[in-house]
Scaffold this active site. Structure first.
Site, mmCIF file in Angstrom:
data_model
loop_
_atom_site.group_PDB
_atom_site.id
_atom_site.type_symbol
_atom_site.label_atom_id
_atom_site.label_comp_id
_atom_site.label_asym_id
_atom_site.label_seq_id
_atom_site.Cartn_x
_atom_site.Cartn_y
_atom_site.Cartn_z
ATOM 1 N N CYS A 47 0.863 -1.226 0.314
ATOM 2 C CA CYS A 47 0.268 -0.344 -0.108
ATOM 3 C C CYS A 47 0.867 0.594 -0.087
ATOM 4 O O CYS A 47 2.155 1.150 0.481
ATOM 5 C CB CYS A 47 -0.970 0.267 1.339
ATOM 6 S SG CYS A 47 -1.913 1.316 1.666
ATOM 7 N N SER A 49 0.845 3.515 1.165
ATOM 8 C CA SER A 49 1.085 4.304 3.008
ATOM 9 C C SER A 49 1.842 3.453 3.719
ATOM 10 O O SER A 49 3.274 4.621 3.885
ATOM 11 C CB SER A 49 -0.345 4.193 3.599
ATOM 12 O OG SER A 49 -0.987 4.649 3.522
ATOM 13 N N HIS A 52 5.235 5.707 2.246
ATOM 14 C CA HIS A 52 5.245 6.744 3.171
ATOM 15 C C HIS A 52 5.949 6.629 4.156
ATOM 16 O O HIS A 52 6.875 8.052 4.396
ATOM 17 C CB HIS A 52 3.984 8.027 3.115
ATOM 18 C CG HIS A 52 2.603 8.195 2.327
ATOM 19 N ND1 HIS A 52 3.256 8.379 1.340
ATOM 20 C CD2 HIS A 52 1.603 8.013 2.173
ATOM 21 C CE1 HIS A 52 2.278 8.683 -0.402
ATOM 22 N NE2 HIS A 52 1.497 8.554 1.039
ATOM 23 N N HIS A 68 -0.077 -3.582 6.314
ATOM 24 C CA HIS A 68 -1.080 -3.591 7.016
ATOM 25 C C HIS A 68 -2.311 -3.917 6.368
ATOM 26 O O HIS A 68 -3.124 -3.762 6.511
ATOM 27 C CB HIS A 68 -1.350 -2.002 7.604
ATOM 28 C CG HIS A 68 -1.477 -1.163 6.771
ATOM 29 N ND1 HIS A 68 -0.565 -0.894 5.452
ATOM 30 C CD2 HIS A 68 -2.257 -0.524 5.900
ATOM 31 C CE1 HIS A 68 -0.611 0.343 4.772
ATOM 32 N NE2 HIS A 68 -1.768 0.422 4.551
ATOM 33 N N CYS A 175 -7.164 -3.503 3.561
ATOM 34 C CA CYS A 175 -6.835 -1.509 3.777
ATOM 35 C C CYS A 175 -7.267 -1.044 1.731
ATOM 36 O O CYS A 175 -8.835 -0.361 1.971
ATOM 37 C CB CYS A 175 -5.257 -1.195 3.253
ATOM 38 S SG CYS A 175 -5.625 0.624 3.554
HETATM 39 N N1 COD Z 1 -5.176 15.207 -11.060
HETATM 40 C C1 COD Z 1 -5.591 14.023 -11.612
HETATM 41 N N2 COD Z 1 -5.018 13.027 -11.221
HETATM 42 C C2 COD Z 1 -3.856 12.848 -10.997
HETATM 43 C C3 COD Z 1 -3.015 14.023 -10.535
HETATM 44 C C4 COD Z 1 -3.756 15.549 -10.351
HETATM 45 N N3 COD Z 1 -3.554 16.212 -10.380
HETATM 46 N N4 COD Z 1 -2.318 13.336 -9.623
HETATM 47 C C5 COD Z 1 -1.763 12.105 -9.805
HETATM 48 N N5 COD Z 1 -3.706 11.871 -10.298
HETATM 49 C C6 COD Z 1 -3.261 9.784 -9.781
HETATM 50 C C7 COD Z 1 -2.720 9.186 -10.474
HETATM 51 O O1 COD Z 1 -2.523 9.095 -11.667
HETATM 52 C C8 COD Z 1 -2.734 8.028 -9.951
HETATM 53 O O2 COD Z 1 -3.347 8.046 -11.198
HETATM 54 C C9 COD Z 1 -3.889 8.560 -8.578
HETATM 55 O O3 COD Z 1 -3.538 9.674 -9.335
HETATM 56 C C10 COD Z 1 -3.408 8.108 -7.515
HETATM 57 O O4 COD Z 1 -3.051 6.737 -7.536
HETATM 58 P P1 COD Z 1 -2.077 5.971 -6.966
HETATM 59 O O5 COD Z 1 -1.644 4.371 -7.435
HETATM 60 O O6 COD Z 1 -0.568 6.911 -6.272
HETATM 61 O O7 COD Z 1 -2.362 5.981 -5.396
HETATM 62 P P2 COD Z 1 -3.639 4.805 -3.980
HETATM 63 O O8 COD Z 1 -5.132 4.959 -4.993
HETATM 64 O O9 COD Z 1 -3.128 3.954 -4.061
HETATM 65 O O10 COD Z 1 -4.007 6.008 -3.095
HETATM 66 C C11 COD Z 1 -3.607 6.113 -2.218
HETATM 67 C C12 COD Z 1 -4.124 7.275 -1.536
HETATM 68 C C13 COD Z 1 -3.985 8.521 -2.293
HETATM 69 C C14 COD Z 1 -6.510 7.664 -2.062
HETATM 70 C C15 COD Z 1 -3.113 7.340 -0.358
HETATM 71 O O11 COD Z 1 -3.377 8.996 0.020
HETATM 72 C C16 COD Z 1 -4.490 6.532 0.667
HETATM 73 O O12 COD Z 1 -4.035 5.514 0.187
HETATM 74 N N6 COD Z 1 -5.577 6.664 1.424
HETATM 75 C C17 COD Z 1 -6.517 5.835 2.690
HETATM 76 C C18 COD Z 1 -6.051 7.319 3.656
HETATM 77 C C19 COD Z 1 -5.897 6.194 4.695
HETATM 78 O O13 COD Z 1 -7.569 5.812 5.107
HETATM 79 N N7 COD Z 1 -4.685 5.421 5.125
HETATM 80 C C20 COD Z 1 -4.593 4.477 6.407
HETATM 81 C C21 COD Z 1 -4.091 3.729 5.861
HETATM 82 S S1 COD Z 1 -3.601 3.574 3.896
HETATM 83 ZN ZN ZN Z 2 -3.807 1.419 3.350
#
Ligand code: COD
Ligand code: ZN
Ligand code: ZN
Length: 375
Positions: A47, A49, A52, A68, A175
């Site tokens: 994931c 996070s 991060h 996690h 998650c």
């Molecule tokens: N405009 C549009 N799309 C964009 C932009 C933009 N400016 N910038 C990036 N993107 C796109 C990217 O191309 C990508 O496709 C997408 O956004 C982000 O995808 P990932 O793969 O980086 O992220 P994910 O889906 O794995 O999600 C991660 C989150 C960003 C949601 C992350 O913050 C998260 O996991 N949040 C969950 C919160 C939580 O409960 N956390 C606790 C444990 S994880």
């Molecule tokens: Zn997570």
């Protein structure tokens, strides 16, 4: 020969400091104390996070075993444990459910005060850890630490699931899937026939798309700057896909024009302040609901015109899709087994646990949606 009550020697991916690769180490895992559960991990997702922590943008005490989003089988339990027993299939819960605190007793909310998310101590509830490596104690992460062949969790942080469930798939319910899906069906409460906009089409954003479709939305507009994400979004239920880079005006204006003044529900699933603002403005001024799913950069504030809310919009957010974890994770697994939603399209890569660094490279280069590591 039973391992119950004994120290287990096994492999874990230890992170000794930030900006370094994971190091597969021989570690010792102490037996569970009272109200704790030792789990043999079978599968774990990679994931954002976790990454991060590697980059330092999520604070955690080091050295640490992160991870996690896992699933496994109970190896042994400490004194007083009643909700699981050895041999049970389980999912560790990074957002626990003690059942006794103010939030657990609240009918609508889920961030149990016993969580290790907001002010991470990197330990189990009793303030200590069960891992040692080269004679040094190793910290826990979010009370789960799934990047280890064996881990110990508090009983409030583990859910027993259907014994027939495929652990290498349902680990995503620990998650990413649940965070996105719950944001649509439980936090926003997407209604049949409604219009939705999902900003960001990673694994979490695609899970929001699945949730919107399951809830019966008639328009699901997927927004991403990477058009390679559109095919999968359409496969999962997006009715339209738009790229902000294709327009010479703000994407919120495009969405307002497409939907008679704004969508009913919008979701920010990227973790950027500018897109949180765009998502808010793109939902209808009087009756729209906007949900923040992405984690914003550390200690950053957003400046917002209060008129945006005064007109009637609702702006909200939640951890883990708003689900009370110990109660609802088993139900989500049952729903998956009943084919109410798919998980397979989210899993683009499966690697042996030892190839964890390759799994993180796939995440960082945007080549994977979810990588599952198997033990
Ligand atoms: N405009 C549009 N799309 C964009 C932009 C933009 N400016 N910038 C990036 N993107 C796109 C990217 O191309 C990508 O496709 C997408 O956004 C982000 O995808 P990932 O793969 O980086 O992220 P994910 O889906 O794995 O999600 C991660 C989150 C960003 C949601 C992350 O913050 C998260 O996991 N949040 C969950 C919160 C939580 O409960 N956390 C606790 C444990 S994880
Ligand atoms: Zn997570
Ligand atoms: Zn609680």
């Amino acid at each position: 020969m039973s391992t119950a009550g004994k120290v287990i020697k096994c492999k874990a991916a230890v992170l000794w400091e930030t900006h370094k690769p994971f190091s597969i180490e021989d570690i010792e895992v102490a037996p569970p104390k009272a109200h704790e559960v030792r789990i043999k991990m079978v599968a774990t997702g990679v994931c954002r996070s976790d990454d991060h922590v590697v980059s330092g943008s999520m604070v955690s005490p080091f050295p640490v075993v992160v991870g996690h989003e896992g699933a496994g089988i109970v190896e042994s339990v400490g004194e007083g444990v009643t909700s699981v027993k050895p041999g049970d299939k389980v999912i560790p819960l990074f957002s626990p459910q003690c059942g006794k605190c103010r939030v657990c007793k609240h009918p609508e909310n889920n961030l149990c005060i016993k969580n290790d998310l907001i002010k991470p101590r990197g330990t189990l509830l009793d303030g200590t850890c069960r891992f040692t490596c080269r004679g040094k104690p190793i910290h826990n992460f979010l009370g789960t630490s799934t990047f280890s062949q064996y881990t110990v969790v508090d009983e409030i942080a583990v859910a027993k699931i259907d014994g027939a469930s495929p652990l290498e798939k349902v680990c995503l319910i620990g998650c990413g899937f649940t965070t996105g899906y719950g944001s649509a069906v439980k936090v926003a409460k997407v209604t049949p026939g409604s219009s939705c906009a999902v900003f960001g089409l990673g694994g979490v954003g695609l899970s929001v798309v699945i949730g919107c479709k399951t809830a019966g939305a008639s328009r699901i507009i997927a927004v991403d700057i990477n058009k390679d994400k559109f095919a999968k979004a359409k496969e999962l239920g997006a009715t339209e896909c738009i790229n902000p880079l294709d327009y010479n005006k703000p994407i919120e204006e495009v969405l307002q024009e497409m939907t008679d003044g704004g969508v009913d529900f919008s979701f920010e699933v990227i973790g950027r302040l500018d897109t949180m603002n765009s998502a808010l403005v793109s939902c209808h001024a009087a009756c729209g609901v906007s949900v923040i799913v992405g984690v914003p950069p550390n200690a950053k504030n957003l400046s917002v015109n209060p008129m945006l809310l005064l007109l009637g919009r609702t702006w909200k957010g939640a951890i883990f899709g708003g689900y009370k974890s110990k109660d609802e994770v088993p139900r989500l697994v049952t729903d998956f087994m009943a084919e109410k939603f798919p998980l397979e399209p989210l899993i683009t890569h499966v690697l042996p646990f030892e190839e964890i660094n390759e799994g993180f490279d796939l995440l960082r280069t945007g080549k994977s949606i979810r990588t599952v590591l198997t033990f």
